[in-house]
Design an enzyme around this catalytic site. Sequence first.
Site, PDB file in Angstrom:
ATOM      1  N   TYR A   1      43.421  92.926 124.555  1.00 33.75           N
ATOM      2  CA  TYR A   1      44.754  92.670 125.120  1.00 33.75           C
ATOM      3  C   TYR A   1      45.845  92.999 124.091  1.00 33.75           C
ATOM      4  O   TYR A   1      46.830  93.676 124.410  1.00 33.75           O
ATOM      5  CB  TYR A   1      44.823  91.208 125.584  1.00 33.75           C
ATOM      6  CG  TYR A   1      46.190  90.797 126.040  1.00 33.75           C
ATOM      7  CD1 TYR A   1      46.674  91.153 127.293  1.00 33.75           C
ATOM      8  CD2 TYR A   1      47.026  90.067 125.196  1.00 33.75           C
ATOM      9  CE1 TYR A   1      47.948  90.782 127.696  1.00 33.75           C
ATOM     10  CE2 TYR A   1      48.300  89.695 125.593  1.00 33.75           C
ATOM     11  CZ  TYR A   1      48.750  90.053 126.842  1.00 33.75           C
ATOM     12  OH  TYR A   1      50.019  89.691 127.236  1.00 33.75           O
TER      13      TYR A   1
ATOM     14  N   TYR B   1      59.366  89.346 134.703  1.00 35.91           N
ATOM     15  CA  TYR B   1      59.313  87.932 134.281  1.00 35.91           C
ATOM     16  C   TYR B   1      59.909  87.051 135.383  1.00 35.91           C
ATOM     17  O   TYR B   1      59.838  87.412 136.553  1.00 35.91           O
ATOM     18  CB  TYR B   1      60.016  87.755 132.925  1.00 35.91           C
ATOM     19  CG  TYR B   1      59.493  88.734 131.886  1.00 35.91           C
ATOM     20  CD1 TYR B   1      58.146  88.723 131.539  1.00 35.91           C
ATOM     21  CD2 TYR B   1      60.319  89.680 131.301  1.00 35.91           C
ATOM     22  CE1 TYR B   1      57.646  89.618 130.603  1.00 35.91           C
ATOM     23  CE2 TYR B   1      59.828  90.577 130.363  1.00 35.91           C
ATOM     24  CZ  TYR B   1      58.485  90.549 130.022  1.00 35.91           C
ATOM     25  OH  TYR B   1      57.994  91.437 129.117  1.00 35.91           O
TER      26      TYR B   1
ATOM     27  N   VAL C   1      58.353  93.187 126.334  1.00 33.34           N
ATOM     28  CA  VAL C   1      59.220  92.582 125.316  1.00 33.34           C
ATOM     29  C   VAL C   1      59.565  93.554 124.185  1.00 33.34           C
ATOM     30  O   VAL C   1      60.346  93.206 123.307  1.00 33.34           O
ATOM     31  CB  VAL C   1      58.649  91.260 124.749  1.00 33.34           C
ATOM     32  CG1 VAL C   1      58.615  90.177 125.805  1.00 33.34           C
ATOM     33  CG2 VAL C   1      57.290  91.468 124.122  1.00 33.34           C
TER      34      VAL C   1
ATOM     35  N   SER D   1      54.177  94.726 127.657  1.00 32.55           N
ATOM     36  CA  SER D   1      53.675  94.368 128.996  1.00 32.55           C
ATOM     37  C   SER D   1      53.735  95.493 130.008  1.00 32.55           C
ATOM     38  O   SER D   1      53.160  95.363 131.091  1.00 32.55           O
ATOM     39  CB  SER D   1      54.455  93.183 129.545  1.00 32.55           C
ATOM     40  OG  SER D   1      53.952  92.017 129.000  1.00 32.55           O
TER      41      SER D   1
ATOM     42  N   LYS E   1      50.530  96.571 131.321  1.00 33.06           N
ATOM     43  CA  LYS E   1      49.819  95.760 132.327  1.00 33.06           C
ATOM     44  C   LYS E   1      49.735  96.500 133.668  1.00 33.06           C
ATOM     45  O   LYS E   1      48.802  96.310 134.441  1.00 33.06           O
ATOM     46  CB  LYS E   1      50.518  94.396 132.485  1.00 33.06           C
ATOM     47  CG  LYS E   1      50.345  93.536 131.231  1.00 33.06           C
ATOM     48  CD  LYS E   1      51.176  92.260 131.230  1.00 33.06           C
ATOM     49  CE  LYS E   1      50.929  91.533 129.901  1.00 33.06           C
ATOM     50  NZ  LYS E   1      51.806  90.398 129.669  1.00 33.06           N
TER      51      LYS E   1
HETATM   52  N1  GLU Z   1      51.964  91.122 123.887  1.00 33.49           N
HETATM   53  C1  GLU Z   1      52.979  90.302 124.472  1.00 33.49           C
HETATM   54  C2  GLU Z   1      52.453  88.916 124.688  1.00 33.49           C
HETATM   55  O1  GLU Z   1      51.325  88.773 125.048  1.00 33.49           O
HETATM   56  C3  GLU Z   1      53.406  90.930 125.765  1.00 33.49           C
HETATM   57  C4  GLU Z   1      54.543  90.232 126.324  1.00 33.49           C
HETATM   58  C5  GLU Z   1      55.400  91.068 127.194  1.00 33.49           C
HETATM   59  O2  GLU Z   1      55.734  92.213 126.901  1.00 33.49           O
HETATM   60  O3  GLU Z   1      55.775  90.512 128.219  1.00 33.49           O
HETATM   61  O4  GLU Z   1      53.122  87.941 124.504  1.00 33.49           O
END
Ligand code: GLU
Length: 305
Positions: free
Chosen positions: A190, A241, A259, A65, A68
């Site tokens: 994604y 989060y 994650v 993430s 992002k």
């Molecule tokens: N590829 C992970 C998902 O979509 C990313 C989650 C993350 O790192 O928060 O669940």
Amino acid sequence: MEPNYPAVLKQIASEIAPLVGAGAPAAYIPALASVDPAQFGMALADVDGGLYGVGDWRTPFSAQSITKVFALALALAEGGGSLWERVGREPSGNPFNSLVQLEYENGIPRNPFINAGALVVTDRLQTLTGDASSEVLEFLRQESQNPDLRFDADVAASEHEHGDRNAAVAHFMAAYGNIDNPVPSLLEHYFWQCSIETSCADLALAARLLARHGLRADGSRLLSRSEAKQINAVMLTCGTYDAAGEFAYRVGLPGKSGVGGGIVAVVPGRCALAVWSPGLDARGNSVAGVAALDRFTTLTGLSVF
Ligand code: GLU
């Protein structure tokens, strides 16, 4: 006065050593679950070009993430602020992959850092560029000056195989008209984007964009100063989060976790940090990583507060 960064990083690594291995690697993506949890690295890239690191700071791991942030920067740079009509800027208070708010908020995700919001950002970037995941990879290669950065095909395949929840989120938003591209290709972009392998050194160099108020490594401007401030603000309130309040309390910096166990953090005007240790707490943030950033701001006094 500039802190003695190498000495600070060394001290942090020794202080947080007992926490390395605490928590557990993400289990819901099997390719991530098998990573050795007994690893820790931390890197700092200052705005003047200095790069410092400790521990496993050159070891590649799954950025997840954290990408992002860079997808958001590119989508804003390419397409401007109309993105904010499709995604909000408020903490969700729910897990990152939650569906619950989407129905009563008409398919508009709370923020660009929960999965739903990130899918909207990737969708926008796909429309603007025709190849969202490659745009993010290329950006990271350029900022880190590391042409070897690559997608991890095993991680992307593992995410695809276990991607029902992300698929549900994307289809749900498509039903509200908030996704422009075909959902299967959006999901692929994604997953590929999340699978990019980077080290702490790569991520600290890339996140320097936000420490330098929107300037890229080559000195060109990607974001306006205001846009860089906006991204930092959303990182502070939504980047870790549903523990963003706790992260702001302990660390006091804009941060974004993934994650894979990585976290980037930004001291605007001074430096960018990246830390990695795969063991996660119950809310998905690296246990040793948060502790290391907490120690960094305590030892140096460098925080936004
Ligand atoms: N590829 C992970 C998902 O979509 C990313 C989650 C993350 O790192 O928060 O669940």
